[in-house]
Design a protein around this motif. Structure first.
Motif, PDB file in Angstrom:
ATOM      1  N   GLU A 130       0.797  -1.223   0.000  1.00  0.00           N
ATOM      2  CA  GLU A 130       0.000   0.000   0.000  1.00  0.00           C
ATOM      3  C   GLU A 130       0.833   1.279   0.000  1.00  0.00           C
ATOM      4  OE1 GLU A 130      -2.477  -0.399   3.437  1.00  0.00           O
ATOM      5  OE2 GLU A 130      -3.297  -2.334   2.779  1.00  0.00           O
ATOM      6  N   GLU A 131       2.078   1.209   0.466  1.00  0.00           N
ATOM      7  CA  GLU A 131       2.860   2.441   0.624  1.00  0.00           C
ATOM      8  C   GLU A 131       4.132   2.479  -0.223  1.00  0.00           C
ATOM      9  OE1 GLU A 131       2.174   3.792   5.090  1.00  0.00           O
ATOM     10  OE2 GLU A 131       2.450   1.628   4.946  1.00  0.00           O
ATOM     11  N   ILE A 132       4.765   1.333  -0.421  1.00  0.00           N
ATOM     12  CA  ILE A 132       5.984   1.321  -1.240  1.00  0.00           C
ATOM     13  C   ILE A 132       5.655   1.116  -2.710  1.00  0.00           C
ATOM     14  CG2 ILE A 132       8.167   0.137  -1.688  1.00  0.00           C
ATOM     15  CD1 ILE A 132       8.230  -0.643   1.272  1.00  0.00           C
ATOM     16  N   LEU A 133       4.853   0.103  -3.001  1.00  0.00           N
ATOM     17  CA  LEU A 133       4.581  -0.277  -4.394  1.00  0.00           C
ATOM     18  C   LEU A 133       4.008   0.861  -5.239  1.00  0.00           C
ATOM     19  CD1 LEU A 133       4.741  -2.606  -6.384  1.00  0.00           C
ATOM     20  CD2 LEU A 133       2.520  -3.411  -5.570  1.00  0.00           C
ATOM     21  N   PRO A 134       3.058   1.661  -4.746  1.00  0.00           N
ATOM     22  CA  PRO A 134       2.572   2.773  -5.574  1.00  0.00           C
ATOM     23  C   PRO A 134       3.679   3.764  -5.950  1.00  0.00           C
ATOM     24  CG  PRO A 134       1.043   2.338  -3.782  1.00  0.00           C
ATOM     25  CD  PRO A 134       2.270   1.534  -3.498  1.00  0.00           C
ATOM     26  N   GLN A 135       4.580   4.062  -5.011  1.00  0.00           N
ATOM     27  CA  GLN A 135       5.708   4.951  -5.326  1.00  0.00           C
ATOM     28  C   GLN A 135       6.623   4.316  -6.374  1.00  0.00           C
ATOM     29  OE1 GLN A 135       7.801   6.851  -1.990  1.00  0.00           O
ATOM     30  NE2 GLN A 135       6.317   5.934  -0.594  1.00  0.00           N
ATOM     31  N   THR A 136       6.839   3.026  -6.222  1.00  0.00           N
ATOM     32  CA  THR A 136       7.748   2.322  -7.134  1.00  0.00           C
ATOM     33  C   THR A 136       7.212   2.343  -8.560  1.00  0.00           C
ATOM     34  OG1 THR A 136       8.514   0.899  -5.339  1.00  0.00           O
ATOM     35  CG2 THR A 136       8.900   0.125  -7.583  1.00  0.00           C
ATOM     36  N   LYS A 137       5.917   2.127  -8.710  1.00  0.00           N
ATOM     37  CA  LYS A 137       5.330   2.133 -10.053  1.00  0.00           C
ATOM     38  C   LYS A 137       5.543   3.483 -10.735  1.00  0.00           C
ATOM     39  CE  LYS A 137       1.769  -1.360  -9.186  1.00  0.00           C
ATOM     40  NZ  LYS A 137       0.310  -1.620  -9.036  1.00  0.00           N
ATOM     41  N   THR A 138       5.419   4.562  -9.972  1.00  0.00           N
ATOM     42  CA  THR A 138       5.622   5.900 -10.533  1.00  0.00           C
ATOM     43  C   THR A 138       7.073   6.119 -10.943  1.00  0.00           C
ATOM     44  OG1 THR A 138       3.832   6.831  -9.195  1.00  0.00           O
ATOM     45  CG2 THR A 138       5.486   8.373 -10.038  1.00  0.00           C
ATOM     46  N   GLU A 139       8.004   5.750 -10.062  1.00  0.00           N
ATOM     47  CA  GLU A 139       9.416   6.013 -10.329  1.00  0.00           C
ATOM     48  C   GLU A 139      10.015   5.057 -11.353  1.00  0.00           C
ATOM     49  OE1 GLU A 139      11.026   8.606  -9.460  1.00  0.00           O
ATOM     50  OE2 GLU A 139       9.372   9.370  -8.251  1.00  0.00           O
ATOM     51  N   LEU A 140       9.426   3.874 -11.484  1.00  0.00           N
ATOM     52  CA  LEU A 140       9.925   2.918 -12.475  1.00  0.00           C
ATOM     53  C   LEU A 140       9.810   3.492 -13.884  1.00  0.00           C
ATOM     54  CD1 LEU A 140      10.815  -0.246 -12.314  1.00  0.00           C
ATOM     55  CD2 LEU A 140       8.631  -0.601 -13.452  1.00  0.00           C
ATOM     56  N   ALA A 141       8.764   4.254 -14.104  1.00  0.00           N
ATOM     57  CA  ALA A 141       8.561   4.855 -15.429  1.00  0.00           C
ATOM     58  C   ALA A 141       9.652   5.852 -15.780  1.00  0.00           C
ATOM     59  CB  ALA A 141       7.191   5.531 -15.475  1.00  0.00           C
ATOM     60  N   LYS A 142      10.400   6.325 -14.765  1.00  0.00           N
ATOM     61  CA  LYS A 142      11.493   7.274 -14.998  1.00  0.00           C
ATOM     62  C   LYS A 142      12.847   6.575 -15.113  1.00  0.00           C
ATOM     63  CE  LYS A 142       9.000  10.584 -12.083  1.00  0.00           C
ATOM     64  NZ  LYS A 142       9.063  11.396 -10.829  1.00  0.00           N
ATOM     65  N   GLY A 143      12.834   5.246 -15.006  1.00  0.00           N
ATOM     66  CA  GLY A 143      14.072   4.499 -15.129  1.00  0.00           C
ATOM     67  C   GLY A 143      14.670   4.041 -13.815  1.00  0.00           C
ATOM     68  N   ASN A 144      13.958   4.260 -12.703  1.00  0.00           N
ATOM     69  CA  ASN A 144      14.449   3.788 -11.415  1.00  0.00           C
ATOM     70  C   ASN A 144      14.087   2.317 -11.205  1.00  0.00           C
ATOM     71  OD1 ASN A 144      15.542   6.290 -10.057  1.00  0.00           O
ATOM     72  ND2 ASN A 144      13.490   7.006 -10.601  1.00  0.00           N
ATOM     73  N   LYS A 145      14.913   1.610 -10.468  1.00  0.00           N
ATOM     74  CA  LYS A 145      14.679   0.187 -10.225  1.00  0.00           C
ATOM     75  C   LYS A 145      13.540  -0.016  -9.234  1.00  0.00           C
ATOM     76  CE  LYS A 145      19.437  -1.253 -11.209  1.00  0.00           C
ATOM     77  NZ  LYS A 145      20.123   0.047 -11.255  1.00  0.00           N
ATOM     78  N   MET A 146      13.078  -1.272  -9.132  1.00  0.00           N
ATOM     79  CA  MET A 146      11.865  -1.559  -8.351  1.00  0.00           C
ATOM     80  C   MET A 146      12.186  -1.926  -6.902  1.00  0.00           C
ATOM     81  SD  MET A 146      12.863  -4.242 -10.347  1.00  0.00           S
ATOM     82  CE  MET A 146      13.255  -5.981 -10.153  1.00  0.00           C
TER      83      MET A 146
END
Length: 230
Positions: free
Chosen positions: A54-70
């Motif tokens: 609920e708290e990490i995964l939503p942030q990760t999905k957003t930043e992954l689109a910028k090239g950051n790892k999961m």
């Protein structure tokens, strides 16, 4: 005393003497007392999985689109299970901004924060040598991760294992040592007695594993910013 038994004792004594000699030559101190084994009940394991989902995964999905790892992390209050901070990988901004480091920075910036020793550190993936060192240097004594190094490698990012071996010629850090005790979520769930709660936790881990496998596939196909070990 039988000859075979005598030979075994002699070999064991020689091996112990050789180890002691190598330690003295290298000036490597003997291991200190270990942290207690990490044990979490079903309630706290539920909080760990909720913080990831609920708290990490939503942030990760957003930043992954910028090239950051999961890779993401969170700091939980070890008593209440409440989330203190949650973060994800931001290495496109700074190469050492792994999820764990970002979480530590966010925790350290809080004016009122629980002591590290009163917290449970949560990582989506077993921390690399940079991050496990940062966790220790920050004073955290307990860390739980969802995926071990082997899963990270299978997801297409083998750098954690490779760097640790190339730097120190070890396969992994000591999961229990004088500073820190770490454990995988699945190992802790398996230690619970059979129950509907345990079955539910196992099902949630399976769902998260599928979600992170999908993120890994997206990362491989996504933008490739100019960062080391992309």
């Amino acid at each position: 005393m039988p000859t075979t038994q005598t030979a075994i004792i002699a070999l064991a004594a020689a091996a112990a003497a050789a180890l002691l000699w190598r330690r003295r030559r290298r000036r490597v101190p003997p291991p200190g007392p270990q942290q207690p084994p990490l044990v979490l009940d079903a309630r706290m394991l539920d909080r760990v999985l909720s913080s990831i989902e609920e708290e990490i995964l939503p942030q990760t999905k957003t930043e992954l689109a910028k090239g950051n790892k999961m890779f993401g992390a969170a700091v939980l209050d070890a008593f209440s299970g409440d989330t203190v901070v949650a973060a994800t990988n931001l290495e496109t901004a700074c190469p050492i901004h792994h999820g764990e480091v970002v979480a530590i920075e966010k925790w350290s910036e809080l004016k009122k924060r629980p002591r590290a020793s009163e917290c449970l550190f949560v990582a989506t993936h077993e921390p690399c040598c940079l991050c496990v060192s940062a966790i220790v240097w920050s004073g955290f004594e307990r860390c739980v991760f969802l995926f071990p190094y082997e899963t990270t490698k299978r997801q297409g990012i083998p750098h954690d294992l490779n760097i640790m071996y190339e730097l120190w010629r070890v396969e992994r850090y000591q999961r229990r040592n004088r500073y820190l005790a770490t454990s995988g979520v699945s190992t802790l769930i398996a230690a619970l007695p059979p129950s509907s709660e345990r079955a539910d936790l196992e099902a949630r881990v399976a769902r998260l594993a599928a979600a992170y496998d999908a993120l890994a596939d997206s990362y491989k196909k996504g933008p490739r910013p100019d960062v080391a070990f992309a």
